[in-house]
Scaffold this motif. Structure first.
Motif, short mmCIF file in Angstrom:
data_model
loop_
_atom_site.label_atom_id
_atom_site.label_comp_id
_atom_site.label_asym_id
_atom_site.label_seq_id
_atom_site.Cartn_x
_atom_site.Cartn_y
_atom_site.Cartn_z
N ALA A 1 0.84 -1.19 0.00
CA ALA A 1 0.00 0.00 0.00
C ALA A 1 0.88 1.24 0.00
O ALA A 1 1.70 1.44 0.89
CB ALA A 1 -0.92 0.00 1.22
N ALA A 2 0.68 2.09 -1.01
CA ALA A 2 1.50 3.29 -1.20
C ALA A 2 0.81 4.50 -0.59
O ALA A 2 -0.25 4.93 -1.08
CB ALA A 2 1.74 3.51 -2.70
N GLY A 3 1.41 5.06 0.45
CA GLY A 3 0.85 6.21 1.14
C GLY A 3 1.49 7.51 0.70
O GLY A 3 2.32 7.55 -0.20
N GLY A 4 1.10 8.61 1.37
CA GLY A 4 1.53 9.93 0.92
C GLY A 4 2.14 10.79 2.01
O GLY A 4 1.72 10.76 3.17
N THR A 5 3.13 11.58 1.62
CA THR A 5 3.75 12.56 2.52
C THR A 5 3.73 13.94 1.87
O THR A 5 3.41 14.11 0.70
CB THR A 5 5.22 12.19 2.82
OG1 THR A 5 5.98 12.27 1.61
CG2 THR A 5 5.33 10.80 3.42
N THR A 6 4.07 14.93 2.69
CA THR A 6 4.35 16.30 2.23
C THR A 6 5.82 16.56 2.45
O THR A 6 6.33 16.35 3.56
CB THR A 6 3.53 17.33 3.03
OG1 THR A 6 2.14 17.04 2.89
CG2 THR A 6 3.80 18.74 2.55
N ASP B 1 2.02 0.95 3.74
CA ASP B 1 3.28 0.29 4.05
C ASP B 1 4.46 1.24 3.86
O ASP B 1 5.29 1.39 4.76
CB ASP B 1 3.46 -0.94 3.16
CG ASP B 1 2.37 -1.96 3.38
OD1 ASP B 1 2.20 -2.41 4.52
OD2 ASP B 1 1.67 -2.30 2.41
N ILE B 2 4.53 1.88 2.70
CA ILE B 2 5.60 2.81 2.36
C ILE B 2 4.96 4.08 1.80
O ILE B 2 3.96 4.01 1.08
CB ILE B 2 6.55 2.21 1.28
CG1 ILE B 2 7.21 0.94 1.79
CG2 ILE B 2 7.60 3.23 0.85
CD1 ILE B 2 8.24 1.16 2.89
N SER B 3 5.53 5.24 2.10
CA SER B 3 4.99 6.49 1.58
C SER B 3 6.08 7.32 0.92
O SER B 3 7.25 7.26 1.30
CB SER B 3 4.34 7.31 2.72
OG SER B 3 3.23 6.63 3.26
N LEU B 4 5.66 8.10 -0.07
CA LEU B 4 6.51 9.08 -0.72
C LEU B 4 5.71 10.35 -0.90
O LEU B 4 4.50 10.39 -0.65
CB LEU B 4 6.99 8.56 -2.09
CG LEU B 4 7.73 7.21 -2.14
CD1 LEU B 4 8.04 6.83 -3.59
CD2 LEU B 4 9.02 7.25 -1.32
N ASN B 5 6.36 11.41 -1.36
CA ASN B 5 5.69 12.70 -1.54
C ASN B 5 4.45 12.55 -2.42
O ASN B 5 4.52 12.05 -3.54
CB ASN B 5 6.67 13.68 -2.19
CG ASN B 5 6.01 15.01 -2.49
OD1 ASN B 5 5.33 15.59 -1.64
ND2 ASN B 5 6.21 15.51 -3.70
#
Length: 642
Positions: free
Chosen positions: A425-430, A531-535
């Motif tokens: 699952a690909a999450g999100g950051t700022t 699971d892991i997040s990127l911008n």
């Protein structure tokens, strides 16, 4: 760098936001539909019969071994034919199902994996086959027409020991792409907003010539800078010998991708895009930009990887068929998708007439996807799905939220298929940046944070006025599944939670008053996402090219950028290691649990921000998962067998 591209104006203005318009759209099925009666007997319906796995426990154990260093079957991935022989339905069982369908006048097409049989027939034939009555319905909200069984569909007893799921009897649910445009805050009082990149080492154009260094106009080169991908490029690791696949529900213009890569100055392998139109393929429509994003991002991160785009209609069994085809073909080393719907939309309580509002059994495609994902994992194909863009409240983007007649409540929910334990699952950051609007002061995001637009909401409430805008609940999807149990790889992960109590989906019926449609399980020991997040925040977002959307688009984001970026990263890791990476989750959780965070970690801890409920923490959290990546370090761990 982008001179040849036409820049499209941003889709919203502050004026609209000042008028109180929310960013949450309402789906076609937001309000109960009108039953238009029994579907015509000659109406054609496509159905995919997903077959039961043989030896599922042994299959899951084998999958664990393929990604566990020191195990007997470490990196010994199976071919499609080996999967079919060991875990798919037997040839005898398939022949029995085909013979049964033939007696009903139905044709059949068997996937090589022995995991699914595609068929189609008239509603009269399918009504008889599944002992139900398929009706047509009309959405009260949009007028969209769809069909679904008026009662519970039953798998015929003669084949019930072989067939697990019949996908496609309903085409009520249209999946949503997880793509969000920037809020496009035009300055108040005719003053320009002050917006600048932070001087943090995690931003800017530090080294990659294709990076812009400008929040809202980032490229894949900026992704390489943020997440330490450049050391791989310097070693010549650019995805050679790797193939990525995109599973999507809209067709697109391949020239969009080549224009994007060319105009940011990225050298790529020529003629590398192959399209596979499943069930006739998707349409060129409002989702075409999503497909463009997925191809541009995955193929931009891995510029010499081959790309296969599997597109299918956004209805019925299209999504299941596209995934099943991509996995059964077994050409792609990694696969990503940026489409989904709230997990709870699959539950019987929301799909079966007369079902209890506590019935969370699967009446949708959860089990269908799960079997396909298990096949992918044992074949070594890494899977990624966008976790959603509605923060911790996944239904809000689809149903809206409120307590007035026609509104829905907003329970804590997660997105599917991202919630499945056998997909990443690909999450999100700022990422860090400075911002100011109108006469308000300049404020900063000083460290990579969980993406949730409440930081903008709070700014406007303080400096512009309360209740001027409503950004709830835009942000990175995350939370706890109330269907899938906590997987083995999260069992010893600090920060993993159970579901919250007192969560219900309530419809405020204009004629009958509040109606509780679903009571969610309380304290359920469920799979945690992401699971892991990127911008992914559009305010620190990206450019992309889409002919359908007018050319060049800036200020774009959503977790739909992250899933294909992870797909492209996997292509790099595959070239670097010389073999498929397989299911990420057991590997990345093991690395994090054993080695933690620090200078040589493969992960950046996300300790700030929130997704409207879950906060950043110096450990796993439901806003950003394990955290964001240090790709060069992850590559070292994987090549060393950690």
């Amino acid at each position: 760098m982008l001179a040849k591209l036409h820049r499209k104006s941003l889709p919203l203005s502050l004026g609209l936001l000042l008028a109180g318009i929310t960013t949450g759209a309402v789906a076609a099925n937001a309000t109960p539909a009108v039953d238009a009666g029994v579907a015509p007997a000659s109406q054609n319906v496509q159905v995919t019969l997903v077959l039961k796995l043989r030896n599922q426990a042994a299959l899951e154990d084998y999958i664990k071994q393929t990604v566990t260093p020191g195990s007997a079957h470490y990196q010994q991935f199976l071919t499609t034919s080996q999967f079919a022989e060991q875990y798919g339905a037997s040839s005898a069982d398939i022949s029995r199902v085909q013979a049964y369908l033939q007696k009903q006048g139905l044709s059949s097409q068997v996937l090589p994996s022995h995991l699914a049989i595609r068929t189609s027939g008239t509603t009269a034939q399918l009504d008889a086959l599944f002992s139900t009555s398929i009706h047509n319905y009309v959405s009260r909200e949009t007028g969209r027409q769809f069909h679904k069984p008026a009662g519970t569909a039953q798998i015929p007893s003669a084949i019930a020991d072989v067939v697990d799921v019949a996908s496609g009897l309903s085409n009520e649910r249209a999946y949503r792409s997880h793509h969000v445009s920037a809020s496009a805050f035009t300055a108040l009082n005719s003053q320009s907003p002050k917006l600048s990149a932070s001087s943090s080492s995690s931003t800017g154009s530090n080294g990659n010539p294709t990076a812009s260094g400008v929040p809202g106009e980032y490229t894949v080169g900026d992704v390489a800078n943020f997440y330490n991908i450049n050391p791989l490029y310097k070693r010549g690791v650019v995805g050679k010998g790797s193939t990525v696949a995109i599973v999507t529900l809209s067709n697109f213009y391949p020239s969009d991708a080549t224009t994007y890569w060319s105009d940011i100055g990225l050298t790529t392998k020529p003629n590398r895009i192959t399209q596979v139109h499943v069930d006739g393929g998707g349409a060129i429509d409002g989702g075409s930009g999503e497909t463009s994003i997925d191809v541009e991002q995955s193929g931009g991160v891995a510029p010499f990887a081959n790309i296969i785009v599997y597109d299918a209609p956004n209805a019925g069994n299209g999504y299941v068929d596209a995934f099943a085809q991509a996995v059964s073909d077994n050409i792609a080393d990694s696969i990503s998708t940026s489409w989904g719907l709230p997990e709870i939309f699959n539950f019987a309580a929301l799909n079966v007439t007369g079902a209890s509002n506590t019935d969370t059994s699967d009446a949708g495609d959860l089990r269908a996807f799960h079997s396909i994902f298990l096949e992918a994992a044992v074949q070594g194909q890494s899977l990624f799905a966008a976790a959603g863009d509605s923060g911790a409240y996944d239904t809000v983007r689809d149903l809206g939220v409120g307590t007035a007649p026609g509104d829905y409540s907003a329970p804590l929910t997660v997105d599917s298929p991202a919630s499945d334990p056998f997909i990443t699952a690909a999450g999100g950051t700022t990422t860090p940046y400075s911002y100011a609007f109108g006469t308000g002061p300049t404020e900063q995001i000083t460290q990579e944070s969980v993406w949730g637009w409440d930081y903008i909401q709070n700014y406007f409430n303080t400096y512009i006025g309360p209740n001027v805008v409503n950004l709830f609940s835009t942000g990175g999807g995350g939370g706890v599944s109330v269907y899938w149990h906590t997987p083995f790889y999260q069992a010893f992960t600090n920060g993993v939670r159970s579901s919250q109590p007192n969560q219900s989906l309530v419809f405020y019926d204009p004629s009958a008053g509040p109606t509780t449609q679903l009571i969610l399980p309380s304290r359920f020991q469920g799979r945690n996402v992401p699971d892991i997040s990127l911008n992914a925040d559009p305010e620190t977002g990206y450019i992309f090219v889409s002919t359908y959307d007018g050319g060049l688009n800036s200020g774009e984001g959503g977790t739909s950028f992250v899933a294909p970026q992870l797909n492209g990263i996997t292509a790099l890791l595959r070239q670097s290691s010389g073999h498929r990476i397989g299911l990420w989750n057991p590997q990345v959780y093991a690395i994090q649990n054993i080695f933690g965070y620090g200078r040589f970690s493969a992960f950046n801890s996300i300790r700030a921000g929130d997704n409207w409920f879950y906060y950043g923490e110096p450990r796993y959290n439901q806003g950003a998962g394990i955290g964001s990546l240090n790709v060069a370090n992850l590559d070292l761990f994987l090549r060393s067998g950690f």
